[in-house]
Scaffold this motif. Sequence first.
Motif, PDB file in Angstrom:
ATOM      1  N   VAL A 147       0.863  -1.178   0.000  1.00 33.87           N
ATOM      2  CA  VAL A 147       0.000   0.000   0.000  1.00 33.87           C
ATOM      3  C   VAL A 147       0.901   1.230   0.000  1.00 33.87           C
ATOM      4  N   VAL A 148       0.839   1.998  -1.091  1.00 35.41           N
ATOM      5  CA  VAL A 148       1.579   3.247  -1.169  1.00 35.41           C
ATOM      6  C   VAL A 148       0.612   4.379  -0.852  1.00 35.41           C
ATOM      7  N   VAL A 149       0.976   5.207   0.115  1.00 36.79           N
ATOM      8  CA  VAL A 149       0.151   6.353   0.483  1.00 36.79           C
ATOM      9  C   VAL A 149       0.837   7.603  -0.039  1.00 36.79           C
ATOM     10  N   ASP A 150       0.335   8.145  -1.141  1.00 39.12           N
ATOM     11  CA  ASP A 150       0.880   9.383  -1.696  1.00 39.12           C
ATOM     12  C   ASP A 150       0.209  10.548  -0.974  1.00 39.12           C
ATOM     13  N   ASP A 151       0.969  11.177  -0.095  1.00 37.46           N
ATOM     14  CA  ASP A 151       0.418  12.229   0.761  1.00 37.46           C
ATOM     15  C   ASP A 151       0.536  13.591   0.079  1.00 37.46           C
ATOM     16  N   LEU A 205       4.709   7.468 -11.067  1.00 38.88           N
ATOM     17  CA  LEU A 205       5.788   6.471 -11.080  1.00 38.88           C
ATOM     18  C   LEU A 205       5.305   5.131 -10.522  1.00 38.88           C
ATOM     19  N   VAL A 206       4.442   5.190  -9.517  1.00 41.48           N
ATOM     20  CA  VAL A 206       3.874   3.944  -8.976  1.00 41.48           C
ATOM     21  C   VAL A 206       3.015   3.267 -10.044  1.00 41.48           C
ATOM     22  N   ARG A 207       2.185   4.041 -10.737  1.00 39.32           N
ATOM     23  CA  ARG A 207       1.350   3.479 -11.812  1.00 39.32           C
ATOM     24  C   ARG A 207       2.218   2.891 -12.925  1.00 39.32           C
ATOM     25  N   GLU A 208       3.291   3.567 -13.281  1.00 38.79           N
ATOM     26  CA  GLU A 208       4.190   3.066 -14.335  1.00 38.79           C
ATOM     27  C   GLU A 208       4.892   1.789 -13.894  1.00 38.79           C
ATOM     28  N   ARG A 216      -8.372   5.932  -4.266  1.00 37.37           N
ATOM     29  CA  ARG A 216      -7.868   4.592  -4.011  1.00 37.37           C
ATOM     30  C   ARG A 216      -7.815   3.813  -5.311  1.00 37.37           C
ATOM     31  N   GLU A 217      -6.691   3.204  -5.597  1.00 36.39           N
ATOM     32  CA  GLU A 217      -6.539   2.410  -6.811  1.00 36.39           C
ATOM     33  C   GLU A 217      -5.909   1.071  -6.451  1.00 36.39           C
ATOM     34  N   TYR A 218      -6.546  -0.003  -6.881  1.00 33.55           N
ATOM     35  CA  TYR A 218      -6.015  -1.333  -6.623  1.00 33.55           C
ATOM     36  C   TYR A 218      -5.488  -1.928  -7.926  1.00 33.55           C
ATOM     37  N   TYR A 219      -4.310  -2.485  -7.862  1.00 32.60           N
ATOM     38  CA  TYR A 219      -3.712  -3.116  -9.032  1.00 32.60           C
ATOM     39  C   TYR A 219      -3.405  -4.572  -8.719  1.00 32.60           C
ATOM     40  N   ARG A 220      -3.734  -5.422  -9.644  1.00 30.51           N
ATOM     41  CA  ARG A 220      -3.412  -6.842  -9.516  1.00 30.51           C
ATOM     42  C   ARG A 220      -2.420  -7.187 -10.627  1.00 30.51           C
ATOM     43  N   PRO A 221      -1.142  -7.118 -10.356  1.00 32.84           N
ATOM     44  CA  PRO A 221      -0.157  -7.384 -11.408  1.00 32.84           C
ATOM     45  C   PRO A 221       0.023  -8.871 -11.672  1.00 32.84           C
ATOM     46  N   CYS A 275      -1.835  -1.286  -3.783  1.00 25.92           N
ATOM     47  CA  CYS A 275      -2.917  -0.321  -3.624  1.00 25.92           C
ATOM     48  C   CYS A 275      -2.268   1.053  -3.513  1.00 25.92           C
ATOM     49  N   LEU A 276      -2.715   1.980  -4.339  1.00 27.10           N
ATOM     50  CA  LEU A 276      -2.216   3.353  -4.296  1.00 27.10           C
ATOM     51  C   LEU A 276      -3.299   4.248  -3.687  1.00 27.10           C
ATOM     52  N   LEU A 277      -2.981   4.837  -2.548  1.00 26.04           N
ATOM     53  CA  LEU A 277      -3.882   5.792  -1.909  1.00 26.04           C
ATOM     54  C   LEU A 277      -3.364   7.193  -2.199  1.00 26.04           C
TER      55      LEU A 277
END
Length: 200
Positions: A78-82, A91-94, A116-121, A129-131
């Motif tokens: 879980v990355v929390v982009d504050d 960069l997390v999405r890439e 909130r974005e969930y990715y299943r690679p 999960c990108l917050l």
Amino acid sequence: TLIGLINFVHISLYIGAANLYDILRLRKKAKARKQLEADEAPFNPHVTVLIPAHNERLGIVRTLETVSRSTYKNISIVVVDDASGDNTSQLVREFITKHSRTASSRLITKSGKTVREYYRPSPGVPSICLLTRPVNSGKAAGLNYALKYAVRGDLTMTLDADSALDPHAIENAVAYFRDERVAGVAANVKIMQQNSVLGM
């Protein structure tokens, strides 16, 4: 008769003590057998790795790569982009796009903004999960937000976005939790660049 009574008491104590000794030995063996079975039983709790990030474009990709190379595989990130002012979230999405053949995402929006974005690679890369927080509230608030909305599983660890994680770190940490008395563990943090005054 006094000697007979003494002998009777002596033999009674001997027999009673011998039985008590046998019972204690059996209990000790049963406990040891139970502990051995517990040690041999599969122990694979899910670990959520929380990574708070604010303007971490220089280190976030390396951090994600080191977590992905972990020898312990039952993890999610879980990355929390504050409220970063740089391209940390991008960069997390890439990173996900690069390491995924069929990434799927679920977007949850609030007031028209994705929070909130969930990715299943693809296999071998943990789910991420990108917050995205619209206002910078600090590291503690970001971690609490993630704990409330994104953490799942049994164990949670935090990792700074400018850190490199040893491949065996999570596996070694999880092993301590076989002991039910253990509530938490701390890592051995080392400075990567020790040739500076601050590093030394």
